[in-house]
Design an enzyme around this catalytic site. Structure first.
Site, short mmCIF file in Angstrom:
data_model
loop_
_atom_site.label_atom_id
_atom_site.label_comp_id
_atom_site.label_asym_id
_atom_site.label_seq_id
_atom_site.Cartn_x
_atom_site.Cartn_y
_atom_site.Cartn_z
N THR A 177 36.25 51.86 -1.71
CA THR A 177 37.58 51.25 -1.57
C THR A 177 38.46 51.47 -2.80
O THR A 177 37.99 51.46 -3.93
CB THR A 177 37.40 49.74 -1.35
OG1 THR A 177 36.61 49.56 -0.17
CG2 THR A 177 38.72 49.03 -1.18
N GLU A 178 39.75 51.71 -2.54
CA GLU A 178 40.73 51.82 -3.63
C GLU A 178 41.92 50.94 -3.27
O GLU A 178 42.02 50.46 -2.14
CB GLU A 178 41.18 53.28 -3.76
CG GLU A 178 40.08 54.19 -4.24
CD GLU A 178 40.56 55.64 -4.34
OE1 GLU A 178 41.78 55.88 -4.19
OE2 GLU A 178 39.71 56.50 -4.56
N GLY A 234 41.62 51.06 2.08
CA GLY A 234 40.63 50.06 2.50
C GLY A 234 39.99 50.59 3.75
O GLY A 234 39.05 51.39 3.72
N SER A 235 40.55 50.19 4.89
CA SER A 235 40.05 50.73 6.15
C SER A 235 40.34 52.22 6.26
O SER A 235 39.62 52.98 6.90
CB SER A 235 40.69 49.98 7.33
OG SER A 235 40.30 48.63 7.33
N SER A 285 30.81 45.95 -5.39
CA SER A 285 29.74 44.96 -5.61
C SER A 285 28.74 45.54 -6.60
O SER A 285 28.36 46.70 -6.48
CB SER A 285 29.01 44.66 -4.29
OG SER A 285 29.88 44.09 -3.35
N ARG A 320 26.25 48.38 7.53
CA ARG A 320 26.75 47.43 8.52
C ARG A 320 25.62 46.60 9.14
O ARG A 320 25.78 45.42 9.39
CB ARG A 320 27.52 48.16 9.63
CG ARG A 320 28.90 48.48 9.17
CD ARG A 320 29.62 49.51 9.98
NE ARG A 320 30.83 49.89 9.22
CZ ARG A 320 31.70 50.79 9.59
NH1 ARG A 320 31.53 51.46 10.73
NH2 ARG A 320 32.74 51.06 8.84
N GLY A 334 31.52 16.73 8.84
CA GLY A 334 32.61 15.83 8.52
C GLY A 334 33.00 15.94 7.05
O GLY A 334 32.80 16.96 6.42
N GLU A 352 32.68 46.20 4.41
CA GLU A 352 31.89 47.26 5.06
C GLU A 352 32.40 47.54 6.46
O GLU A 352 31.62 47.74 7.39
CB GLU A 352 30.40 46.89 5.03
CG GLU A 352 29.92 46.83 3.60
CD GLU A 352 28.47 47.14 3.40
OE1 GLU A 352 27.87 47.85 4.24
OE2 GLU A 352 27.91 46.67 2.39
#
Lengths: 263, 386, 325
Positions: free
Chosen positions: B126-127, B131-132, B158, B243, B339, B363
């Site tokens: 990713t940059e 992304g996608s 990561s 994935r 709750g 991912e």
């Protein structure tokens, strides 16, 4: 050294244990079976002793139990034990400590032994008798509930600590001996992935009573269970009220003295 | 529920579960609260073999395969999703990539150290503007003698600042959008490599997420994976494994949230009853359990098929899409059952809720998964189109 | 087979007071068999200590005091007791379920082909034999178990369960007996006793236990519980969480993988009441729970409860009890 570790397959008592509908035992439905908790400390101690004495030392696990016991035996092998003996015979469905000890003694003698580790008690019946019966039958000393273990330079003696009320008792014993293990003795290792792989190739020798020349072992039971009982129901908890912690504490002290009469 | 695990798979699952419940649980709460990377945990995972699950024995791994990896990640995720993410990236996006696309020299150089946990793996795709849209990657890689010179930056990596081997995707051909990308193994010690921003995230706080900066970074040409131009293909095939890993992570988070809901509802009394005895709660739990079961079967099936050599992506995308969405729905419902106290850090559900949110994003977003699935089904059912 | 032999444990030069509970058990049996109760005391000062059990209707107190049995050894003590059983044909051999009793009893049972009922919490005589009640499955269930046929029955009794016997004026003959043990019989020997620091009673024998859980947050905070324990002559206990977190050592752990306790008063501070912990203390006569969480499972099993901060409640409780004493 020929290190023997005893294993027992028991129900997981951390789960719900209920009496079956006939009142003749526990309801086994949905109950998971595991290695007896205290046996894990025995396996670990055996493995550590093997690592310490090196060379030709081997750890052999001996398990008397039904077919399904292979699962726990395999786990012990995956942890690092070298081989296993699985005593499996339909006649041994409800063994007494005496029967168990006779059978184990025969298998252990056949294998050869320098030291025997086991758990301090089975978490199913909590009897803590088998190890003494076994030691008596093998005519060797026993040391129970150990919290520390050390072997002598020549591997012929062991120096142990065992827990007694309010103290630790140091014990010195000649080997071979039966040593029963308690929580706190060590931190049992996990079965590593390489260990699991290796366990596939390790030998589990399956034997019956006939194989051990025990076909005519006495199967008589010297005791009988008259009744199974659940835990008694508990009553309501009396909550101590008050505005502040101090008020509640004072009231509790009063109640413990005047009502519960425990002070 | 019997998932037909082999004896080895059962033992492996038990080791992963025991490790998670004892060793990992002892540090999970604190490390997530303080944003600490669990160096010691990774060392122990390495010793147990969990960091070499896709690596053959000859390179120091245990090669149990995708399904075993799924079982392991699921158990670890029940206790700490951050650890699971690092484990997944390490096994599927680093080790597997080097094994499949690296030269013999690269395999021998990196795999043993990765499999033992001596070094950790990372994956930099990713940059800021990619992304996608992987094709929009513009970190450049220019060949110069025996090296490639990399320039650009990567986002949301990561373990990026803790890894010893990072798979980096860069553009070797500026004119070919999709076939101009290449993949490299980059070590943090290479000149021109630096760590940029360290992200402060909503969840997965024990996971390290960083920006990597390449300023005339010198990467030996021998560290090119496969050939120039194969980057897109490598990225997509790697993501298949990744994935499944994320889908497995979703199972663990979902299972934990489900169990927390049961524990809480069984103890909490309102209107004179335990809330678990009230119909609305029972129905919510039934829905949660069903979703979890469906997700599990989908993920397990996808993992097993990949082990059998099936390279189709449809089921993998379905597993990722379904499981990650299910996990998010489950943590939502579980929090509702808790709750007010579930909204505080006193209860595990608070962290599970925050950790779960990333599942549908990283991912391959759920939208990308739907793209993949629709493409596959249109191919499969093309005979119904006139 | 109608006679009972009870084992008097000598530790640190003292005769353990649990013997009075063993006398109660012995009486339950002999009321049914019509036999007599003998006692055996092994160790230094046995004869002197046997005076503690005169007036309870014990027929004979056999005191064994030579050098070979000065320190406990399984095989040494087993020789003494098994010889006595073979000579006198005791039908019931009753000990306390202490470390010594649990170690010795099964060895003797094996030697004389007897049957053993471990860790019993109750006893009755019915249909010509005794029926013992003992916990199984980590205390989740109980069984009532009886011997079959003519066989020596070994019973170990958990301390603090039976009512200690009162004197009944009956005379006791005190005899000494040589152990018959030779050096070569002893292959495992206790060489030294290292008392636990603190001087508080062992939790398995304590009448009062103040227990702390993970909420104690720190090792030093256990001193707050210690103060209350000392005030009441009790012991400090802990949940597994507190032990695993390193706040207190393992011997203080109450629970399934720790110790089973049965005090008159058990105060659980900041302990949630996991089933595994309850297994260790649920038979306590009075259970008090102090916890911030009103939903903590421990309140289901406690007799008295306070919802509050233990750090606020316990110190005040200590002060209030001091005032009452």
């Amino acid at each position: 050294m020929k290190i023997i570790v005893l294993l027992k397959r028991v129900p997981d008592t951390e789960a719900k244990i209920l009496i079956n509908s006939e009142g003749s035992g526990i309801n086994k439905e949905g109950v998971k079976f595991i290695i007896n908790t205290y046996d894990e400390y025995a396996i670990e101690e055996g493995l550590q002793l093997k690592e310490k004495t090196g060379g030709e030392s081997t750890v052999t696990v001996v398990c008397m139990g039904p077919e399904e016991s292979t699962e726990i035996i395999r786990t012990a092998l995956a942890m690092g034990a070298d081989s296993a003996v699985h005593i499996c015979d339909p006649a041994l469905e409800k063994p007494t400590p005496d029967m168990t000890a006779s059978v184990l003694a025969a298998a252990i003698k056949e294998n050869g032994f320098d030291i025997i580790f086991c758990g301090k008690q089975g978490i199913d019946y909590d009897m803590a008798q088998t190890q003494a019966f076994l030691a008596e039958k093998l005519d060797i000393p026993q040391v129970n509930v150990i919290s520390e273990f050390e072997i002598s330079e020549d591997n012929k003696k062991a120096f142990l600590k065992r827990s007694i009320e309010g103290a630790d008792e140091k014990v010195e014993t000649s080997l071979p001996a039966v040593i029963s293990c308690a929580k706190g003795l060590n931190e049992p290792r996990y079965a590593s992935l390489p260990g699991i792989m290796k366990a596939k190739k390790k030998e589990i020798r399956k034997v019956t009573l006939a194989d051990l020349d025990l076909s005519d072992i006495s199967l008589e039971n010297k005791s009988t269970i008259v009744k199974w009982l659940s835990q008694p129901k508990s009553g309501e908890c009396k909550m101590i009220e008050g505005e502040e912690a101090a008020e509640k504490a004072a009231e509790l002290a009063r109640v413990l003295r005047e009502e519960a009469k425990v002070l | 529920m019997n998932y037909q695990l082999s004896e080895e798979e059962k033992m492996l699952q038990k080791t992963a579960a025991d490790f998670a419940n004892k060793t990992l649980a002892a540090v999970a709460v604190e490390s997530n609260e303080n944003g600490e990377f669990q160096d010691d945990i990774y060392k122990k995972l390495g010793e147990l073999g969990f960091l070499g699950m896709t690596v053959p024995e000859k390179y120091g791994g245990v090669d149990f395969g995708n399904f075993s990896l799924t079982l392991s990640i699921e158990q670890i995720s029940r206790v700490c999703a951050s650890t699971a993410v690092a484990m997944s990236v390490h096994n599927s996006l680093t080790n597997w990539v080097i094994l499949k696309y690296g030269s013999d020299e690269n395999r021998e150089k990196y795999l043993p150290r990765l499999a033992s946990g001596e070094i950790l793996g990372a994956y930099a795709l990713t940059e800021p503007s990619a992304g996608s849209d992987i094709g929009a990657i513009n970190t450049s890689a220019v060949r110069k003698d025996d090296n490639y010179i990399l320039n650009g930056s990567k986002l949301f990596v990561s373990t990026g600042d803790k890894a010893g081997a990072i798979i980096v995707f860069a553009r070797t051909d500026p004119d070919d959008r999709n076939r101009g990308l290449s993949a490299f193994i980059v070590e943090p010690g290479f000149p021109g490599f630096s760590i940029g921003k360290v992200e402060k995230k909503m969840g997965l706080k024990a996971s390290s997420t960083v920006e990597l900066v390449f300023e005339d970074c010198v990467v030996p040409a021998s560290n090119l994976l496969s050939e120039e131009g194969r980057g897109m293909g490598i990225a997509l095939s790697a993501l298949d494994g990744g994935r499944i890993g994320i889908a497995s992570q979703a199972l663990g988070i979902g299972q934990a949230a489900f169990e927390e809901a049961i524990k809480f509802a069984g103890a909490r009394k309102q209107f004179g009853k335990r809330i678990i005895d009230l119909q609305p709660t029972k129905w919510k739990l039934a829905e949660i359990a069903t979703k979890l079961e469906a997700a599990r079967l989908l993920v397990y099936s996808a993992a097993r098929r990949r082990d059998m050599g099936d390279t189709s992506t449809k089921q993998i995308s379905m597993a990722k899409l379904f499981a990650t969405r299910a996990a998010n729905e489950i943590v939502y419902d579980s929090l509702q059952i808790h709750g007010g106290v579930g909204y505080t850090s006193e209860f595990l559900i608070e962290r599970l809720y925050r950790d779960a949110r990333a599942l549908e994003i990283y991912e391959g977003t759920s939208e990308i998964q739907k793209l993949v699935i629709s493409r596959e089904i249109l191919k499969e059912y093309s005979h119904l189109l006139s | 087979m109608n006679d009972v032999l009870i084992f008097g444990e000598i530790r640190d030069g003292n005769l353990k007071k649990v013997i009075k509970e063993l006398i109660t058990a012995g009486r339950i049996v002999t009321e049914g068999t019509g036999g007599a109760i003998d006692a055996v005391l092994i160790g230094k000062g046995a004869s002197e200590l046997s005076k503690n059990i005169s007036g309870f209707g014990i027929r004979k107190a056999v005191c064994v005091d030579d050098d070979q049995v000065e320190k406990y050894s399984t095989e040494g003590y087993a020789k003494v007791v098994s010889d006595m059983i073979n000579e006198n044909g005791y039908g019931y051999i009753i000990s306390a379920a202490t470390a010594m009793g649990r170690d010795l009893s099964p060895r003797v049972a094996a030697r004389v082909n007897g049957v053993m009922f471990s860790d019993c919490v109750d006893l009755r005589f019915e249909d010509g034999r005794c029926v013992a009640k003992r916990p199984v499955y980590s205390g989740k269930l109980f069984v009532e178990i009886a011997p079959v046929g003519e066989v020596p029955v070994f019973i170990t009794i958990r301390p603090n369960n039976l009512t200690p016997a009162e004197t009944d004026g009956g005379e006791t003959e005190i005899v000494t007996r040589p152990s018959g043990v030779t050096q070569d019989m002893i292959r495992a020997l206790a060489t030294e006793i290292i008392p636990m620091a603190g001087g508080r009673p062992d939790i398995t024998e304590a009448e009062v236990i103040i227990s702390g859980g993970r909420a104690m947050k720190e090792e030093s905070n256990f001193e707050i519980l210690g103060e209350l324990a000392d005030l009441l002559g009790g012991a400090v206990g802990a949940s597994r969480a507190a032990v695993d977190a390193g706040y207190v050592p393992q011997p203080l752990q109450v629970g399934q993988t720790g110790k089973i306790v049965n005090p008159k008063l058990y105060i659980a501070c900041g302990i949630s009441g996991a089933i595994q912990h309850l297994a260790g203390m649920r038979t306590s006569k009075v259970i008090v729970a102090i916890n911030k969480d009103p939903n903590a499972p421990i309140f289901e099993k406690a007799h008295y409860g306070i919802v509050g901060d233990l750090f606020e409640v316990v110190p005040v409780l200590t002060q209030e009890i001091k005032k009452l004493m």
